[in-house]
Enzyme design. Structure first.
Site, mmCIF file in Angstrom:
data_model
loop_
_atom_site.group_PDB
_atom_site.id
_atom_site.type_symbol
_atom_site.label_atom_id
_atom_site.label_comp_id
_atom_site.label_asym_id
_atom_site.label_seq_id
_atom_site.Cartn_x
_atom_site.Cartn_y
_atom_site.Cartn_z
ATOM 1 N N ASP A 1 -11.107 3.017 3.975
ATOM 2 C CA ASP A 1 -11.420 1.583 3.869
ATOM 3 C C ASP A 1 -12.929 1.367 3.776
ATOM 4 O O ASP A 1 -13.381 0.284 3.395
ATOM 5 C CB ASP A 1 -10.917 0.862 5.135
ATOM 6 C CG ASP A 1 -9.800 -0.124 4.847
ATOM 7 O OD1 ASP A 1 -9.658 -0.539 3.682
ATOM 8 O OD2 ASP A 1 -9.083 -0.470 5.798
ATOM 9 N N LYS B 1 0.848 -1.201 0.000
ATOM 10 C CA LYS B 1 0.000 0.000 0.000
ATOM 11 C C LYS B 1 0.882 1.249 0.000
ATOM 12 O O LYS B 1 0.650 2.189 -0.772
ATOM 13 C CB LYS B 1 -0.939 -0.001 1.221
ATOM 14 C CG LYS B 1 -2.091 -0.999 1.086
ATOM 15 C CD LYS B 1 -2.865 -1.212 2.386
ATOM 16 C CE LYS B 1 -3.910 -2.312 2.197
ATOM 17 N NZ LYS B 1 -4.637 -2.704 3.386
ATOM 18 N N GLN C 1 -4.966 -1.592 9.557
ATOM 19 C CA GLN C 1 -4.878 -2.914 8.931
ATOM 20 C C GLN C 1 -5.499 -3.967 9.848
ATOM 21 O O GLN C 1 -5.227 -4.006 11.055
ATOM 22 C CB GLN C 1 -3.397 -3.239 8.638
ATOM 23 C CG GLN C 1 -3.179 -4.521 7.877
ATOM 24 C CD GLN C 1 -3.724 -4.489 6.448
ATOM 25 O OE1 GLN C 1 -3.819 -3.435 5.824
ATOM 26 N NE2 GLN C 1 -4.121 -5.634 5.937
#
Ligand code: GUN
Length: 286
Positions: A120, A53, A97
């Site tokens: 997200d 990422k 994460q």
């Protein structure tokens, strides 16, 4: 029938080029999109995802900062960092994460992220927005699948779509997105009896179950588009999806390979969401 193998890297490159131009345009506002990534613990797969990422962000001209914490870190410390990042004008997107250590309250962590920086799309506000068809930050993996279908001109409206896997990260948001596009959607999961009776009806089959070889050719309708979201490491080290690729590619109209299909799109849509967050921050997008 022999399927067209969809090149996820090619679709990703197109979306990234569009993002690069939007990042340039943001320069006129004195803004460079910034993404903060928080990782707790040392899950090896998570470490690889986070490194990917950060690398992809810098390639497109975004700033990214990884905040890595040891597994023993108190949840309160992570909550404090999220609060600081929520107020930092150089940060437009915040990603925590998953998975988090088992003693963490995942919902509390995700709900602490500002909904305007939730790239997200996991905050309950954004989950709700998706459910009512007003999505701002669609979750990255199903968003990537939607882009692939769009790029390949695969008609969604009126089609039978079967999603195998009902996770919050992929299966459920995928079903909502495709329903919003007027597909007839069926969600199957680990407790579905006789999976094949459903998959055989699918014009579009999206598989995100995390089980190698779950989908065999006899479970697929001739001419179906098959999107494999699975990523499984076999004991011999090979990386495979959930679909018997060799068998199903003799029957489907389109198929995504693993690796090189959906994978490159997930990180790309994170970039897209972060650029979008920055555009909303400077007021050029609602
Ligand atoms: N872990 C596996 N997939 C994802 C994802 O899309 N976002 C986050 N934050 N964690 C993940």
């Amino acid at each position: 029938m022999v399927a067209k193998i969809i090149d996820g890297k090619e679709v990703a490159a197109k979306v990234r080029e569009d993002c690069r131009q939007r990042v340039e345009a943001l320069g006129a506002f004195g803004t460079r999109p910034g993404l903060a990534v928080i990782i707790v613990g040392d899950n090896p797969a998570s470490k690889v995802y986070v490194a990917n990422k950060a690398k992809a962000c810098s390639e497109v001209g975004l700033n990214s900062k990884v905040h890595a914490f040891p597994a023993e870190t108190e949840e309160a410390e992570v909550l404090r960092l999220i609060d600081t990042l929520n107020h930092d004008p150089s940060i437009h997107g915040i990603l925590v994460q998953l998975p988090l250590p088992p003693n963490y309250n995942v919902r509390r962590i995700l709900e602490t992220i500002s909904r305007d920086k939730d790239v997200d799309g996991f905050h309950l506000y954004n989950v709700g927005a998706l459910a009512v068809g007003s999505s701002i930050f669609p979750p990255c993996t199903p968003y990537g699948v939607s882009k692939i279908l769009e790029h390949e001109h695969i008609e969604v409206a009126g089609q039978n779509v079967v999603v195998v896997g009902a996770s919050n990260i992929v299966g459920k948001p995928m079903a909502l997105m495709l329903m919003q596009k007027d597909a007839t959607v069926c969600i199957c999961h680990a407790k579905t009896r006789d999976l094949a009776q459903f998959t055989i009806l699918a014009d579009i089959l999206v598989v995100a179950a995390g089980r190698p070889n779950l989908i065999l050719p006899q479970m697929v309708k001739t001419g179906a588009a098959v999107i494999d979201v699975g990523i499984n490491r076999l004991p011999n080290g090979d990386l495979v999806g959930d679909v018997d690729f060799d068998g199903v590619s003799q029957k489907a109209s389109h198929i995504t390979p693993v690796p090189g299909g959906v994978g490159p799109m997930t990180v790309t849509m994170l970039i897209e969401n972060t650029v979008q967050a920055a555009e909303r921050f400077v007021g050029i997008k609602g």
